[in-house]
Design a protein around this motif. Structure first.
Motif, PDB file in Angstrom:
ATOM      1  N   LYS A   1       0.833  -1.204   0.000  1.00 29.05           N
ATOM      2  CA  LYS A   1       0.000   0.000   0.000  1.00 29.05           C
ATOM      3  C   LYS A   1       0.869   1.256   0.000  1.00 29.05           C
ATOM      4  O   LYS A   1       2.047   1.218   0.340  1.00 29.05           O
ATOM      5  N   GLU A   2       0.231   2.362  -0.368  1.00 33.98           N
ATOM      6  CA  GLU A   2       0.919   3.651  -0.346  1.00 33.98           C
ATOM      7  C   GLU A   2       1.167   4.084   1.094  1.00 33.98           C
ATOM      8  O   GLU A   2       0.409   3.733   2.008  1.00 33.98           O
ATOM      9  N   ARG A   3       2.201   4.881   1.283  1.00 33.94           N
ATOM     10  CA  ARG A   3       2.443   5.451   2.600  1.00 33.94           C
ATOM     11  C   ARG A   3       1.304   6.389   2.964  1.00 33.94           C
ATOM     12  O   ARG A   3       0.791   7.126   2.108  1.00 33.94           O
ATOM     13  N   GLU A   4       0.915   6.371   4.225  1.00 34.95           N
ATOM     14  CA  GLU A   4      -0.227   7.160   4.699  1.00 34.95           C
ATOM     15  C   GLU A   4       0.178   7.982   5.919  1.00 34.95           C
ATOM     16  O   GLU A   4       0.824   7.460   6.829  1.00 34.95           O
ATOM     17  N   GLY A   5      -0.203   9.242   5.919  1.00 37.12           N
ATOM     18  CA  GLY A   5      -0.004  10.053   7.109  1.00 37.12           C
ATOM     19  C   GLY A   5      -1.176   9.831   8.048  1.00 37.12           C
ATOM     20  O   GLY A   5      -2.327   9.971   7.634  1.00 37.12           O
ATOM     21  N   VAL A   6      -0.922   9.458   9.303  1.00 42.00           N
ATOM     22  CA  VAL A   6      -2.022   9.142  10.211  1.00 42.00           C
ATOM     23  C   VAL A   6      -2.248  10.215  11.275  1.00 42.00           C
ATOM     24  O   VAL A   6      -3.365  10.328  11.799  1.00 42.00           O
TER      25      VAL A   6
ATOM     26  N   VAL B   1      -4.075  14.255   4.716  1.00 43.26           N
ATOM     27  CA  VAL B   1      -4.986  14.281   3.560  1.00 43.26           C
ATOM     28  C   VAL B   1      -4.269  14.148   2.225  1.00 43.26           C
ATOM     29  O   VAL B   1      -4.911  13.901   1.200  1.00 43.26           O
ATOM     30  N   ARG B   2      -2.983  14.325   2.184  1.00 43.19           N
ATOM     31  CA  ARG B   2      -2.240  14.126   0.943  1.00 43.19           C
ATOM     32  C   ARG B   2      -0.834  13.655   1.257  1.00 43.19           C
ATOM     33  O   ARG B   2      -0.380  13.711   2.388  1.00 43.19           O
ATOM     34  N   ARG B   3      -0.149  13.194   0.223  1.00 44.98           N
ATOM     35  CA  ARG B   3       1.191  12.660   0.416  1.00 44.98           C
ATOM     36  C   ARG B   3       2.169  13.815   0.650  1.00 44.98           C
ATOM     37  O   ARG B   3       2.369  14.666  -0.223  1.00 44.98           O
ATOM     38  N   ILE B   4       2.732  13.840   1.846  1.00 46.83           N
ATOM     39  CA  ILE B   4       3.690  14.865   2.228  1.00 46.83           C
ATOM     40  C   ILE B   4       5.018  14.189   2.533  1.00 46.83           C
ATOM     41  O   ILE B   4       5.052  13.176   3.225  1.00 46.83           O
TER      42      ILE B   4
END
Length: 126
Positions: A42-47, A108-111
């Motif tokens: 899966k894509e990396r996710e900011g939690v 909310v977005r890839r940072i």
């Protein structure tokens, strides 16, 4: 800036775990701290992200109400308390230092953080 994440492990569904991001040469006047995770395939996710300078604390929809991010100034740490863990919370968790103005966007977005700690593996399984 140096970051060191720890606290991962194996936990049963419904259990709790606290991750710790130890910071050094770091100032909340310059950066916010985010927690990120990457599950297999899966894509990396900011939690979660916290910015003390402007009193920001944000969570992704997938963890809201179950995870709590907190900073302990005396210990130079930013903890991620994770409750009611689910198998889908399994992954490698990282802490990262991001520009203060990006903290709200972490979930909310890839940072891409300016600085990363090494990952710590969380496995939720019975």
């Amino acid at each position: 800036v140096q970051l060191q994440a720890s606290g991962g492990g194996l936990v049963q569904p419904g259990g709790s775990l606290t991750l710790t991001c130890l910071t050094s040469e770091f100032s909340f006047d310059e950066y916010a701290i985010g927690w990120f995770r990457q599950a297999p395939g899966k894509e990396r996710e900011g939690v979660a992200c916290t910015s003390k300078s402007d009193n920001v604390e944000v969570y992704s929809d997938s963890v809201k109400g179950r995870f709590t991010i907190s900073s302990v100034s005396a210990k130079n740490t930013v903890d991620l308390k994770m409750n009611n863990l689910k198998p889908e919370d399994t992954g490698v968790y990282y802490c990262g230092a991001v520009a203060i103005w990006l903290c709200r966007l972490v979930v909310v977005r890839r940072i891409n953080p300016d600085y990363w700690g090494q990952g710590t593996l969380v496995t939720v399984s019975s």
